[in-house]
Each structure stands twice: as C-alpha cells, then as structure tokens.
Design an enzyme around this catalytic site. Structure first.
Site, short mmCIF file in Angstrom:
data_model
loop_
_atom_site.label_atom_id
_atom_site.label_comp_id
_atom_site.label_asym_id
_atom_site.label_seq_id
_atom_site.Cartn_x
_atom_site.Cartn_y
_atom_site.Cartn_z
CD GLU A 260 -2.90 -1.46 2.12
OE1 GLU A 260 -4.20 -1.45 1.93
OE2 GLU A 260 -2.50 -1.10 3.46
C1 ACM Z 1 -2.34 -5.88 3.71
O1 ACM Z 1 -3.22 -6.14 3.96
N1 ACM Z 1 -2.38 -4.25 3.56
C2 ACM Z 1 -1.16 -6.57 3.71
#
Ligand code: ACM
Length: 616
Positions: A260
């Site tokens: 992310e």
């Molecule tokens: C995640 O769930 N961002 C690894």
C-alpha cells in the site's frame, strides 16, 4: 522436552483430577507414557523442522515417537485432545496415529501496532496456537499508528511513536523463548516504505515529504507518508534499525512489508522524481523494487531472508524473497511460484473481515491454482497465515476475534486437502473451543464480561439472547465510521462474536425443515418474547441505547417466522399481501444497525418462502 512434559502432566492432572508423578518412571518397562524423541532439534527452529510424530496407544501404554522435540510437542497436543471422560473416569482410545503437517508454515499475524496487544495476551494466544499446531507468530510491529519495538539506536521511534506502549528488548526475548518452548517461530515485521508515519514523528528526516509528523491515529484510509528511497542516509538508518531488530529475533526470516504505497509523497517531491528519471524508472513500482532490493541486501548482511507483501506490479524481485500473498487475483499466486519465489498465503484468512469458519476452512492455500502447478512448484507454497489486523481488536476482545475460527484455519494448514467436511469441522470446533477455554483463552469469558459491563449488571440473560444472534458487519464495514486508536472499543459490536453459532444452528434446523418445527417454534418464541426484559435493560444503560432497534427487529423477525409456521401448519400458501409486508420488514432488519447484523433474518426468509409455497 522437559518443560513440555511438565506442562503436559499438569494439564492432564488438572483435567482428570489424578495425582500424576512429577518425574520420570525409573523402570522403563513400567512406564505408561513413553516419549521417544529420536534426534536433537535445530538450534533455531526452521521452516523445514520435522514436525511429524507417531502415537500408539494400547491398553498397556501410550508411546509417542518423533524425530524432533517439536514433533513430540505436536504429538502431546494430540494425546491431550484424546483424553475422554465418562461416568467411570477417564480414558484414551486405543489408536495408532501417523501424523505430519501438509504445510510447514502455519502462521498467525497479530497486528500489535494499530491496537496495543501486550505480551501476556500474546502468550495465552501462543498457548492456543500450540494446541492447534500452528507454528509461526508473525508480529506486525509497526504501522502508521505506532512503532512497538524498543530501539536503543533510534529511541525516538518508540518514545514518540507508541503512546508508551511498546515491547522492551527484554520482553521480546522472553516472548520469543516462550514461543520457542512451544515449537512456534516468531517472525518480526517492520512494514516499509509506507505504513511508516509513526517512524517520522521522531525521525522526520527519513520521510519523502517535509515534516513535522504528528502521531496519526486514524484507523482508516491509506496514509501517504513514506520513506525516501533515494537518499543514502535512509539506508544507513535502516541498516542500524534492521541490524538491531534482527539481533532480537533468531528466526531466519524478516518481514519488511511493502504494501500500500500510495506514491503521493514520492511524486510530489521533485528530487525523487528527478532520481527516478536519472535511473530510468518508469513508475513508483520501479522505485519500490529498487528500495526492496536495497533492504534485501541490508537484511542479508544481518543474516535474514526477507518476506514482502506480494505485489503484482513489481517485477525484478529475486527468487529468494518470500512472498506473502494477500491479493485476490486469479492466477497471481501461481505466477509467483512459477517465477521461482516461495510464498505464504494470507489471502482468505483475514480474521478481521469477520467471515465464517466455513469460509476460511474452504479456502485452500493452493486453491484453484494447484492444477496449473508442477508438484515442485506446489511445494513452494510453504503454507499460510491467518491475519488479525487490529483496527477493531483490543486485549479484551482479541481472543474472540481469533478463536475458535483460527482452529479451523489451523486444520486447513495441517490436514490433507481432502479433509473438508464442514459439518464435521463445526462439530469438532465446538469441542476445540472448550479445550481452548481451559487453556486460559478468553473468547467466551470476556464476551460475558463485556455484556455485563455494557449493561451495568450481571443479569444479562436477555441481552445475551440478542447478542448471541448478532455479528459485527463484515469485510471492513466499520471503516466508514472513522475510528482512531483512541476510540474506545466498548460497544455491543465489540462484544458480539464474529460467527453466531446460535444463528448458524437455527439456519441448519430451518434447512432441514419440518422435522424440526417444534424446536424452531420454541426458539422463535424465545426471540419474540425476550423483548419484554430486554428493552428496559437496553434503556437503563446509555451504552446500549443504540441497540434498541435490534431488539425490536429480533422480536418482529421472530414474529414473522412464527406467522410463517402458522401458514405451514395450516397447509395453505400464505397470502401475497402478507408475504410482501414481511419482505419489507425483513429487508429493513437485514440492514446493519449499530455496526451489527441480525443473523436470523436469512433463515426466517427461508421459512417465509416455504410459507408462500405452502409447504416445507
Ligand atoms: C495488507 O493487508 N495491507 C497487507
């Protein structure tokens, strides 16, 4: 093995009330329990440590044989599960069991960053993990909201980034030894380059955008702050930090995150944009690959192999990087192992998404991809990890978010792929859940405690009747309410269990139909009538006012079900106008209230459909 034997004897004697000898029987021929360990274990338990065991129980003795102490530990847990009680006393059935895990990596991630989960809570859950033969505790030690490890080199990490809640180095060593004693590896994760806001509160100079950075307690949205991968001092810092943390964790693996990255702070920084251009990088993903390779080299210098969250768009990751697969894309896992990387599978095992044990149990780590992989490629899928992201978990309710569902996942990771009978799983899960309670897990006791605190009285039978058929909203549905780490998790939604056994069993009775009609009727009457005691109880506590509509829905939905039974009794199809009116009511009751779902709506719909047809 000595410590494990002492624990086993203690558990046996508590369970049976027998006074058992504290030490070994000097005459081997007389021993009634023989623990036969063939080799010493590895100095540091590895992913390839042999966990197999052989257990033979005859009327004369129980004989447990294993190549390694870890195998003996696994066999001890099986033996303890086999102890049965009847009116005469206790017994273990005569059995011969040859057992070994399907996957060598059977993990649980606990996010101690978003909500602080202290060592004593982790220890009781390690006991639970050992009981169901899980073998990796993955500690997600830092995130935007907090940094939870004591660094002596960079003390502002925990001093400014943790609200005072972090593991000292001594606590971590103790925790790792505790896990090691139970055959469980502890793998640290420092998530980077994103998910690092808490690092920049003390060390803004390593960020991609200028500070200052206050502690960001939001438990929603992706956060933009990101390490600056273009500056050498960032790698000097990471060398110091990873070296220090790597020294605390004996395990061969170090998880460095990588999920992310929004890229916003990279793209807003002209120096980073120029760096990318100079190095012919076409995208943020290229820059992230560059960063991952640099971090990999640092970790290797400190004796560690890295794990990263799998990302589709980062080619050029070497085959020695272990991929933690958390996506949904068909074929991605197969592509990863075909490219030569080993993988662990977290996708489908997120406990915070509040899915059923059945859902997780049906999710195979190899999934549909297996058919397209050679046997050698399949062995690169080392196993899986259940994930407890802690946005809505605290020390008080984490056990109920983990257990008993985690036991179903543990079986999926251990047992052959063709062990997949869901009814059998649920039958055994109820037994295992009680076994886990006796180990000190609080998934049932804290539920009751939370209901009593919410109500301000210990007389909570009517509240429990309601709470037993509620579940929290699914799939991150609470995110829209913009919690922070300071929001107390003290509402009914935080107490109710992720999977309502009462509603699940009711749904099965309805599905089986007419033969259960008396049971169904009695159950519906209880739900319809509980409102009399329940509404005043909800009104007397300000914390429960928001739940009044749920009590009304429970009663009204139960009334619909009873009317449906009435039509079924009469043997005439229910009138269309009735059906339409009830449908409106049920559609409203199916919507979340106070972030919870009323789980009897669907089975009552089934009853209504039967009534409309005029037959079961
Ligand atoms: C995640 O769930 N961002 C690894």
């Amino acid at each position: 093995m000595e410590a494990a034997t002492a624990r086993m004897i203690r558990r046996l004697s508590v369970k049976t009330g027998f006074s058992l000898p504290g030490g070994p029987e000097p005459d081997a021929a007389k021993a009634t329990l023989v623990l036969d360990c063939q080799h010493a274990g590895e100095a540091v338990q590895s992913v390839r440590e042999d966990e197999s065991y052989h257990l033979a129980v005859t009327p004369q003795r129980a004989h447990l044989t294993a190549p390694t102490p870890v195998g003996v530990l696994r066999g001890m847990e099986t033996f303890l599960q086999l102890v049965e009680r009847d009116s005469q006393g206790f017994s273990v059935p005569s059995v011969r069991i040859d057992d070994h895990p399907r996957f060598p990596w059977r993990g649980l991630l606990i996010d101690v960053a978003r909500h602080w989960i202290p060592a004593d809570v982790l220890k009781r859950n390690i006991d639970g993990m050992a009981a169901v033969k899980l073998n990796v505790l993955h500690l997600h030690l830092s995130d935007d909201q907090s940094f939870r490890v004591e660094s002596r080199k960079y003390p502002l990490l925990q001093e400014k980034g943790s609200d005072g809640h972090y593991f000292t180095q001594a606590e971590l060593k103790d925790l790792i030894a505790y896990a090691r004693d139970r055959g469980i590896r502890v793998v640290p994760e420092l998530d980077m380059p994103a998910h690092t806001t808490s690092w920049f509160v003390g060390y803004p100079q390593y960020a991609s955008a200028p500070g200052p950075y206050p502690l960001d307690r939001r438990l929603y949205d992706l956060h933009d702050p990101t390490l600056d991968p273009t500056r050498e001092e960032v790698y000097t810092f990471l060398d110091g930090l990873l070296g220090e943390v790597a020294g605390l964790f004996p395990d061969a693996y170090f998880h460095v995150g990588g999920d992310e990255v929004t890229g916003r702070h990279w793209n807003a920084n002209p120096r980073i944009v120029a760096f990318m251009k100079d190095h012919s990088m076409k995208s943020d993903d290229d820059l992230q690959t560059y960063f991952t390779l640099r971090v990999r080299a640092i970790a290797q210098k400190h004796g560690k192999q890295i794990i990263i969250w799998h990302k589709t768009q980062t080619p050029g990751i070497p085959a020695d990087v272990l991929m933690d697969y958390w996506g949904q894309g068909a074929g991605e896992l197969a592509d990863t192992v075909r490219a030569g990387n080993a993988a662990i599978v977290s996708s489908g095992y997120y406990l915070d998404l509040i899915r059923s044990a059945e859902f997780h149990y049906r999710n195979d780590p190899l999934g549909d991809d297996a058919a397209s992989l050679t046997p050698e490629q399949q062995t690169r899928v080392l196993g899986g990890e259940a994930c407890a992201w802690s946005e809505w978990m605290t020390p008080e309710n984490i056990d109920s978010r983990l257990w008993p569902r985690l036991a179903a996942i543990a079986e999926r990771f251990w047992s052959p792929q063709d062990v997949r009978d869901v009814d059998s799983m649920y039958g055994r899960l109820a037994v295992v859940s009680n076994h886990l309670r006796s180990l000190g897990l609080t998934h049932v006791s804290n539920y009751q405690l939370m209901l009593e605190r919410l109500a301000g009285t210990s007389d909570v039978d009517s509240l429990r009747t309601l709470a037993d058929v509620l579940e929290p909203v699914k799939n991150g549905g609470r995110e829209q309410y913009h919690y922070t780490t300071l929001t107390p998790l003290n509402r009914l939604v935080d107490a109710v269990r992720p999977e309502s056994d009462t509603a699940r069993i009711f749904a099965r009775q309805v599905k089986q139909g007419r033969e259960n009609q008396d049971t169904i009727r009695r159950q519906l009457q209880v739900w319809r009538d509980c409102r009399k005691a329940l509404t005043p109880l909800l009104m007397q506590s300000v914390l429960l006012h928001e739940d009044v509509p749920l009590a009304e829905d429970l009663s009204a939905v139960a009334q619909s079900g009873l009317e449906a039974l009435g039509y079924l009794d009469a043997g005439n199809p229910a009138p269309q106008a009735w059906w339409e009116e009830q449908t409106v009511l049920l559609d409203l009751a199916a919507k979340p209230h106070a972030e919870m779902l009323l789980m009897i709506v669907n089975p009552v719909r089934t009853l209504m459909e039967a009534a409309r047809r005029g037959s079961w």
